[in-house]
Motif scaffolding. Structure first.
Motif, short mmCIF file in Angstrom:
data_model
loop_
_atom_site.label_atom_id
_atom_site.label_comp_id
_atom_site.label_asym_id
_atom_site.label_seq_id
_atom_site.Cartn_x
_atom_site.Cartn_y
_atom_site.Cartn_z
N TYR A 125 25.88 49.96 -13.30
CA TYR A 125 26.07 50.66 -14.66
C TYR A 125 27.44 50.19 -15.24
N LYS A 126 28.39 50.37 -14.68
CA LYS A 126 29.78 49.68 -15.12
C LYS A 126 29.78 48.42 -15.45
N LYS A 127 29.15 47.53 -14.65
CA LYS A 127 29.01 46.12 -15.16
C LYS A 127 28.19 45.75 -16.43
N GLN A 128 27.00 46.54 -16.21
CA GLN A 128 26.21 46.55 -17.81
C GLN A 128 27.08 46.98 -18.97
N ARG A 129 27.80 47.97 -18.63
CA ARG A 129 28.68 48.60 -19.91
C ARG A 129 29.47 47.58 -20.37
N SER A 130 30.22 46.93 -19.41
CA SER A 130 31.29 45.99 -19.90
C SER A 130 30.91 44.85 -20.24
#
Length: 138
Positions: A132-137
């Motif tokens: 999820y953090k990778k997709q948001r970044s």
């Protein structure tokens, strides 16, 4: 009320043994032995203090929870996973005690399954969090 006491016993057994094992540095076997012996002796010395259900069930659940507390802090890096494993063990004990009737090592097996379940869910949640953090970044 009986279910609540069994749940608390599993949580307490895992937590106190983990504390003695890791923070007081007694080691896993001594920690489990000390905590389980104290609990068993208390219920053996005062059998009429509590109803029969508690006198027979609480020491068993505590010993099973203490098997969870024998885990290394290298495996359970987050301390809150230990009481959570104790809770899972207690649910497992309540719902499947008759399934393991006559099976040697049932408490240890249930404790191992509880640790694996909690660690598995924890790692899956961490993977989803990282994804999820990778997709948001992006």
């Amino acid at each position: 009320m009986e279910t609540f006491i069994v749940l608390l016993t599993g949580i307490f057994g895992a937590t106190i043994t983990f504390f003695i094992n890791c923070y007081l540095a007694y080691g896993p076997v001594r920690a489990s032995s000390i905590a389980s012996l104290a609990t068993a002796l208390f219920f053996y010395a005062f059998p009429n203090l509590f109803p029969d259900f508690y006198t027979h069930t609480v020491p068993l659940v505590f010993i099973g929870g203490s098997f969870i507390g024998m885990v290394s802090y290298r495996v359970m890096k987050n301390v809150w996973l230990v009481p959570l494993s104790g809770l899972v063990f207690s649910f497992f004990y309540i719902n499947s005690a008759s399934f393991f009737s006559g099976y040697g090592g049932a408490l240890g097996t249930a404790a191992c399954i509880s640790i694996i379940v909690v660690l598995g869910f924890y790692r899956i949640l961490r993977l989803f969090k990282l994804k999820y953090k990778k997709q948001r970044s992006l």
